[in-house]
Motif scaffolding. Structure first.
Motif, PDB file in Angstrom:
ATOM      1  N   GLU A 134       0.791  -1.216  -0.041  1.00  0.00           N
ATOM      2  CA  GLU A 134       0.001   0.047  -0.111  1.00  0.00           C
ATOM      3  C   GLU A 134       0.748   1.472   0.115  1.00  0.00           C
ATOM      4  OE1 GLU A 134      -3.372   2.132   2.625  1.00  0.00           O
ATOM      5  OE2 GLU A 134      -3.064  -0.100   2.845  1.00  0.00           O
ATOM      6  N   ARG A 137       2.323   1.691  -3.455  1.00  0.00           N
ATOM      7  CA  ARG A 137       1.254   1.868  -4.299  1.00  0.00           C
ATOM      8  C   ARG A 137       1.208   0.602  -5.329  1.00  0.00           C
ATOM      9  NH1 ARG A 137       2.023   7.956  -5.697  1.00  0.00           N
ATOM     10  NH2 ARG A 137       1.402   8.782  -3.975  1.00  0.00           N
ATOM     11  N   ALA A 138       1.643  -0.626  -4.693  1.00  0.00           N
ATOM     12  CA  ALA A 138       1.582  -1.846  -5.793  1.00  0.00           C
ATOM     13  C   ALA A 138       0.156  -2.494  -5.594  1.00  0.00           C
ATOM     14  CB  ALA A 138       2.491  -2.626  -5.217  1.00  0.00           C
ATOM     15  N   ASN A 139      -0.484  -2.704  -6.512  1.00  0.00           N
ATOM     16  CA  ASN A 139      -1.710  -3.496  -6.916  1.00  0.00           C
ATOM     17  C   ASN A 139      -1.321  -4.973  -6.750  1.00  0.00           C
ATOM     18  OD1 ASN A 139      -2.782  -0.742  -7.195  1.00  0.00           O
ATOM     19  ND2 ASN A 139      -2.369  -1.088  -9.489  1.00  0.00           N
ATOM     20  N   VAL A 140      -2.230  -5.585  -5.723  1.00  0.00           N
ATOM     21  CA  VAL A 140      -2.403  -6.780  -5.831  1.00  0.00           C
ATOM     22  C   VAL A 140      -3.347  -7.375  -6.942  1.00  0.00           C
ATOM     23  CG1 VAL A 140      -3.663  -8.864  -4.532  1.00  0.00           C
ATOM     24  CG2 VAL A 140      -2.362  -7.037  -3.351  1.00  0.00           C
ATOM     25  N   VAL A 141      -2.690  -8.201  -7.990  1.00  0.00           N
ATOM     26  CA  VAL A 141      -3.148  -8.856  -8.974  1.00  0.00           C
ATOM     27  C   VAL A 141      -3.652 -10.263  -9.269  1.00  0.00           C
ATOM     28  CG1 VAL A 141      -2.349  -6.961 -10.682  1.00  0.00           C
ATOM     29  CG2 VAL A 141      -1.178  -9.031 -10.190  1.00  0.00           C
ATOM     30  N   PHE A 150       2.008  -9.014  -7.043  1.00  0.00           N
ATOM     31  CA  PHE A 150       1.923  -7.331  -6.995  1.00  0.00           C
ATOM     32  C   PHE A 150       2.398  -6.904  -8.217  1.00  0.00           C
ATOM     33  CE2 PHE A 150       2.815  -8.461  -2.643  1.00  0.00           C
ATOM     34  CZ  PHE A 150       1.598  -7.994  -1.945  1.00  0.00           C
ATOM     35  N   GLU A 151       1.843  -5.824  -8.740  1.00  0.00           N
ATOM     36  CA  GLU A 151       1.906  -5.243 -10.157  1.00  0.00           C
ATOM     37  C   GLU A 151       2.408  -3.727  -9.599  1.00  0.00           C
ATOM     38  OE1 GLU A 151      -0.422  -4.358 -14.093  1.00  0.00           O
ATOM     39  OE2 GLU A 151      -1.322  -3.532 -12.268  1.00  0.00           O
ATOM     40  N   MET A 152       3.762  -3.328 -10.263  1.00  0.00           N
ATOM     41  CA  MET A 152       4.094  -2.289  -9.747  1.00  0.00           C
ATOM     42  C   MET A 152       4.645  -1.264 -10.837  1.00  0.00           C
ATOM     43  SD  MET A 152       6.602  -1.803  -6.605  1.00  0.00           S
ATOM     44  CE  MET A 152       7.056  -0.034  -5.835  1.00  0.00           C
TER      45      MET A 152
END
Length: 186
Positions: A134, A137-141, A150-152
């Motif tokens: 968080e 700002r990495a997204n859980v894909v 994670f996508e970053m």
């Protein structure tokens, strides 16, 4: 003594050695190449690199003008200033190449890298991994009971910092894709 009063076996600099003494420094450069969007162009550009032993650190390709049938190839490569200059000159001579921009020297530019980071951990380490994600700002894909993917997007330093913080919490694997770059204000 030779006619120029230079002792045989002398190691002093030659009058013919016109290279800068800084020329052995390896630099990383981001090249943006505007090419025709047609079959085989990417293979020809990549063939130039592989045929001459140049390394490609990162590569991205995207169509930028559908009506004009133009694509942009972003290549991150490294070498001495002479090698970078030689790469640019050889690219400019290729038929499907319209323009070659060296974004590293052209002016202020923005570049970003995309990465997928797989984290395997248990218990409280999973919760801590989500907190760190968080912050970065990495997204859980993808998520399973044992792992997260994670996508970053960010600078290579940001992606390295994220993966370095995750390693003490569990197993981490990083898959990076190419770099996208553009000049600022242009």
């Amino acid at each position: 003594m030779s006619p120029l009063n230079i002792e045989k076996g002398s190691t002093s600099h030659s009058a013919y050695d016109l290279r800068s003494h800084l020329s052995d420094v390896i630099e990383s450069h981001t090249l943006a190449i505007l090419v025709d969007n047609e079959a085989g162009v990417l293979a020809r550009v990549i063939g130039l690199f592989s045929g001459r032993g140049y390394n490609i650190d990162s590569l991205t390709v995207a169509e930028v003008d559908h009506e004009g049938h133009l694509s942009r190839i972003n290549i991150v490569t490294s070498g001495t200033p002479q090698i970078i200059h030689q790469i640019k000159m050889q690219l400019e001579r290729m038929v499907p190449v319209h323009e070659v921009y060296d974004l590293t020297v052209a002016g202020p530019h923005v570049s970003r890298e995309l990465a997928l980071i797989k984290f395997k951990g248990k218990g409280d380490h999973r919760v801590e991994a989500l907190r760190i994600a968080e912050i970065f700002r990495a997204n859980v894909v993808d998520s399973t009971l044992e792992s997260f993917i994670f996508e970053m997007t960010g600078t290579p330093e940001k992606i390295d910092a994220f993966s370095d913080l995750m390693r003490p919490l569990g197993s981490v694997r990083v898959s990076r894709t190419g770099v996208a770059a553009m000049l600022r204000g242009a």
